[in-house]
Motif scaffolding. Structure first.
Motif, mmCIF file in Angstrom:
data_model
loop_
_atom_site.group_PDB
_atom_site.id
_atom_site.type_symbol
_atom_site.label_atom_id
_atom_site.label_comp_id
_atom_site.label_asym_id
_atom_site.label_seq_id
_atom_site.Cartn_x
_atom_site.Cartn_y
_atom_site.Cartn_z
ATOM 1 N N ILE A 1 16.459 -21.865 13.113
ATOM 2 C CA ILE A 1 15.564 -22.755 13.859
ATOM 3 C C ILE A 1 15.365 -24.058 13.093
ATOM 4 O O ILE A 1 15.530 -25.157 13.644
ATOM 5 N N PHE A 2 15.013 -23.945 11.811
ATOM 6 C CA PHE A 2 14.767 -25.123 10.981
ATOM 7 C C PHE A 2 15.996 -26.022 10.901
ATOM 8 O O PHE A 2 15.907 -27.244 11.070
ATOM 9 N N ASN A 3 17.158 -25.437 10.648
ATOM 10 C CA ASN A 3 18.386 -26.222 10.537
ATOM 11 C C ASN A 3 18.781 -26.851 11.870
ATOM 12 O O ASN A 3 19.339 -27.945 11.911
ATOM 13 N N GLY A 4 18.507 -26.146 12.965
ATOM 14 C CA GLY A 4 18.758 -26.715 14.283
ATOM 15 C C GLY A 4 17.922 -27.958 14.511
ATOM 16 O O GLY A 4 18.427 -28.992 14.962
ATOM 17 N N LEU A 5 16.637 -27.867 14.183
ATOM 18 C CA LEU A 5 15.760 -29.033 14.316
ATOM 19 C C LEU A 5 16.211 -30.165 13.404
ATOM 20 O O LEU A 5 16.260 -31.330 13.817
ATOM 21 N N LYS A 6 16.556 -29.821 12.183
ATOM 22 C CA LYS A 6 17.013 -30.820 11.209
ATOM 23 C C LYS A 6 18.279 -31.519 11.712
ATOM 24 O O LYS A 6 18.432 -32.727 11.564
ATOM 25 N N TYR B 1 10.108 -22.323 17.073
ATOM 26 C CA TYR B 1 9.368 -22.541 15.825
ATOM 27 C C TYR B 1 7.890 -22.179 16.022
ATOM 28 O O TYR B 1 7.304 -21.457 15.214
ATOM 29 N N GLU B 2 7.292 -22.683 17.075
ATOM 30 C CA GLU B 2 5.865 -22.449 17.318
ATOM 31 C C GLU B 2 5.559 -20.966 17.545
ATOM 32 O O GLU B 2 4.514 -20.479 17.132
ATOM 33 N N ASN B 3 6.454 -20.249 18.191
ATOM 34 C CA ASN B 3 6.237 -18.837 18.510
ATOM 35 C C ASN B 3 6.811 -17.886 17.464
ATOM 36 O O ASN B 3 6.808 -16.672 17.663
ATOM 37 N N PHE B 4 7.294 -18.425 16.370
ATOM 38 C CA PHE B 4 7.966 -17.611 15.363
ATOM 39 C C PHE B 4 7.018 -16.599 14.726
ATOM 40 O O PHE B 4 5.931 -16.938 14.274
ATOM 41 N N ILE C 1 16.030 -29.591 21.599
ATOM 42 C CA ILE C 1 14.946 -29.821 20.643
ATOM 43 C C ILE C 1 13.684 -29.113 21.119
ATOM 44 O O ILE C 1 12.981 -28.467 20.330
ATOM 45 N N GLY C 2 13.397 -29.208 22.406
ATOM 46 C CA GLY C 2 12.226 -28.534 22.965
ATOM 47 C C GLY C 2 12.286 -27.036 22.782
ATOM 48 O O GLY C 2 11.292 -26.393 22.420
ATOM 49 N N LEU C 3 13.453 -26.447 23.018
ATOM 50 C CA LEU C 3 13.612 -24.991 22.847
ATOM 51 C C LEU C 3 13.474 -24.580 21.386
ATOM 52 O O LEU C 3 12.864 -23.552 21.074
ATOM 53 N N LEU C 4 14.021 -25.383 20.489
ATOM 54 C CA LEU C 4 13.892 -25.090 19.061
ATOM 55 C C LEU C 4 12.434 -25.205 18.616
ATOM 56 O O LEU C 4 11.947 -24.378 17.843
ATOM 57 N N ASN C 5 11.722 -26.226 19.113
ATOM 58 C CA ASN C 5 10.300 -26.371 18.785
ATOM 59 C C ASN C 5 9.496 -25.193 19.309
ATOM 60 O O ASN C 5 8.600 -24.689 18.627
#
Length: 84
Positions: free
Chosen positions: A57-62, A36-39, A29-33
């Motif tokens: 990224i979005f689907n991974g977080l979801k 997302y932040e650096n996208f 989750i941290g890596l996906l966030n």
């Protein structure tokens, strides 16, 4: 003969095998966030490739229960486009 004595043990083993431990889950989750932040749109990327990458990224977080509001996602995509 099975080394599991209950359905609960089987379920717990399947859950850890599929999702990982809670520490692994939090790391993912941290890596996906962070992604997302650096996208940002890459220089050689078209809109379709950019959106596909964003969707991963979005689907991974979801998938981990991290639901982002639609308006936040739209803003992130707009701000990720290169300046004209």
């Amino acid at each position: 003969m099975s080394s599991f004595s209950s359905a609960k043990e089987i379920w717990d083993k399947l859950e850890v095998t599929h999702e990982g431990t809670s520490e692994v889950k939090e790391t993912k989750i941290g890596l996906l966030n962070l992604s997302y932040e650096n996208f940002k749109m890459e220089p050689d990327e078209d809109i379709k490739k950019m959106f596909d990458r964003f969707s991963v990224i979005f689907n991974g977080l979801k998938g981990y229960g991290e639901i982002l509001p639609e308006d936040k996602l739209v803003r992130k995509l707009i701000y990720s486009l290169p300046e004209v």
